[in-house]
Design an enzyme around this catalytic site. Sequence first.
Site, PDB file in Angstrom:
ATOM      1  N   GLY A 478       0.833  -1.191   0.000  1.00 30.84           N
ATOM      2  CA  GLY A 478       0.000   0.000   0.000  1.00 30.84           C
ATOM      3  C   GLY A 478       0.867   1.240   0.000  1.00 30.84           C
ATOM      4  CB  ILE A 641      12.359  12.372  -2.406  1.00 31.75           C
ATOM      5  CG1 ILE A 641      12.780  12.780  -0.983  1.00 31.75           C
ATOM      6  CG2 ILE A 641      10.846  12.181  -2.495  1.00 31.75           C
ATOM      7  CD1 ILE A 641      12.564  11.733   0.088  1.00 31.75           C
ATOM      8  CG  ASN A 643       5.789   9.423  -6.089  1.00 32.39           C
ATOM      9  OD1 ASN A 643       5.280  10.378  -5.508  1.00 32.39           O
ATOM     10  ND2 ASN A 643       5.163   8.760  -7.055  1.00 32.39           N
ATOM     11  N   GLY A 714      15.049   4.906   3.758  1.00 34.11           N
ATOM     12  CA  GLY A 714      13.660   4.506   3.907  1.00 34.11           C
ATOM     13  C   GLY A 714      12.804   5.586   4.536  1.00 34.11           C
ATOM     14  N   GLY A 716       9.310   4.530   5.520  1.00 32.20           N
ATOM     15  CA  GLY A 716       8.098   3.875   5.999  1.00 32.20           C
ATOM     16  C   GLY A 716       7.885   3.927   7.499  1.00 32.20           C
ATOM     17  CD  GLU A 717      10.034   0.115   9.627  1.00 28.01           C
ATOM     18  OE1 GLU A 717       9.773  -0.581  10.611  1.00 28.01           O
ATOM     19  OE2 GLU A 717      10.933  -0.168   8.814  1.00 28.01           O
TER      20      GLU A 717
END
Length: 750
Positions: A478, A641, A643, A714, A716-717
């Site tokens: 997702g 980056i 996107n 990363g 995501g976290e």
Amino acid sequence: MNEIALSLAPAHLRHGSNIGQPLTRRDGILKVTGAAGYAADHHPPGLLHAVLAVSQIARGRVASLDVAAAKAHPGVIEVMTPANRPELAEDPDAKHHPFMFRLDLLQSDSVRYAHQPIAVVIAETLEAATEGAALLAPVYETEAPRTGLDAAESFVPPYVGAGNPAETGIGDVKAALDAAAVRVEATYETPAQYHNPIEPHAIIAVWDGDRLTVDTPSQGMAMAQGRIAGLLGIPPENILIRSPFLGGGFGCKGMIAGPQILGIMAARLVGRPVKLVLRREQMFGPVGHRAATRQTLRLGAAADGRLGAIDHHTRTATSTFDDFIESASDASHTLYASAAIHTAHEAVRVNTGTPIFMRAPGEATGSIALESAIDEMAAACGMDPLAFRLKNYAEVEPISGKPFSSKALHACYQQGAERFGWARRQLAPGVTRDEAGLLVGWGVGTATFPAMMFQAHARATIRRDGGGVVEIGAHDMGQGAWTALAQIAADGIGLDIDQVEFRSGSSDLPDAGIAGGSAHTATAGGAIDAAGAEVIARLAALATSDQRSPLFGAGNAGVIARGGRLIRRDDETRGESYGEILTRAGLAEISGAGSTAANQAAQETYAMHAHGAVFAEVKVDPELGQIRVTRLVGAFAAGRIINPRMVRSQYYGGMIWGVSFALHEHAVMDPHSGRPMNANFAGYHVPVNADIPSLEAILVEEHDPHVNALGIKGVGEIAITGTAGAVANAVWHATGRRVRHFPIMIDRLI
Ligand code: MOS
């Protein structure tokens, strides 16, 4: 393959080309129109439905099950129990490496936690299977369960997290604390959180002899393939896993979970395709959770506010039969400069399922305690909490001594503070009110997360018609991998993204490793980039060695790929299209393979982390104690980056979870029965839209040439890690009350 490959039709919005562009999700239209097939959406012919029966006790054994009653139900085909389950090639309790988690696959009648699977009912319909499961009427022999962090003697685990030492440090913390002019000691408690992506674990298993096809959400298809192969005794190459779309993962779909294997076993038992989907309450047990922690921080500083000692001790819980130790104290390894640091962990064994990775495992829990303690120390020194952080953040990783991109952290503090208006903050707590009389508080938290790299492989093909195909067994939970990785793929082979067929989400494609550790874009992207470079090099070799080509003699180094053409670097007017080169060579297509892995030399030299700073405003009703987060500004530096739209969305998601951690989310275990009392979305609170203010995420520019070839860290976290502490610190600033027990609830404020 066709059913899951994305169409070439550009359903997404375009704002330019490839890397760096804020493309909308290429699979967005499929998702919002319901055309995206999630695992449980599949209906192969002859499909049967399996329903788990799970234990209602947390410790003891299943003395009896009324299998006859369940089998007598019309529609029920079979009941799988320890008595008749298919033979396994490997003991589900075997553990050969830290990522091999023990599973409950009906290997015995013993019960080690509530909601442990005790039988599987297989029927023609979901309704019949559900009713059959209810007819099993289990009789238990119950023992008193162990719950909570004081349930047992603690032990020092052999390692924490994914393999870090349980205890480490530098300097003499005791001496440094003794010598400190200002000391803070405080204990913080964080709750157990249970994995609840929108899509629960689901599987459709279809056997054909000793070949197996499964539709199931996975963050790590190759690892799942290996685990299934080991348990079921078939070669990994006989297993096809299709996982094109996941309704969230967050760590619980990294390793295949027990219920997914039970679906495979059920299909083998009955010799027909089987679907098994967990009910929401069944997510609270067999699929992993974030363990509760009790963390004690002892900090020492000089009179001028310079930190000299950090002692971070964590007590946490794991299951009675396996180890996953939340590495909360490790949060103190990287962020603040201190000559003396000591971190340690201990754990207790309780009757729960085994904890597992959950978004920012270790860092999320640990940074709440650390950021709260740092705030307490700033107050004890009479300093503004941002000024205190600016004075004490580390420019080299304190324990290893390796330099890292601390300039980027400084930029995050500055840009976030400016946007938030931090300079107007009152130093004293409990004195700021809005026009309605609500107490207003502002807090800050530092965010950090390691920039990891795993191994991955990819394949890139250029066709004579000028189009490209890039293939990698990557995972889109997702987060937007279908889009970001396709952007890297397009640039890698010098095409526009709409000319590239990007194939992903299936285990017969090259192994992309695990979508975890916030490392997937860097890792899979690196392999894609390498594969692109390889196919372009091969194409260039064809052209530059052919006298008929305008590129003849240009040499590989002198050729660049752009817009579907190879062109001379020294004379961009000279070049030819991919199609022309392949046509003349008599080839329909040309392919290249690429791989990536961590750069060991760079990792030995540099510390690799993404950084950020989060600023929160809360308003607290002075009579009712109700807390609202009214503003959140995060500034994050995470290298290149790919996107910005997807990245911002990841930051928002992390910040929302940070609010959840600070104010909402916790699993409540009944100490007597050991059962989760809020195993549903009515009682297990996660924030809804009304709980979340408008969010701002600043993408701080950062070029880190050391982390990997593409310079990607990363995203995501990291955004959980600063946010929960910032909210807690804002609550203190609003009220003058330091709540050290999370989530912060009304009863602790009034
Ligand atoms: Mo994440 S907890 O590495 O999926």
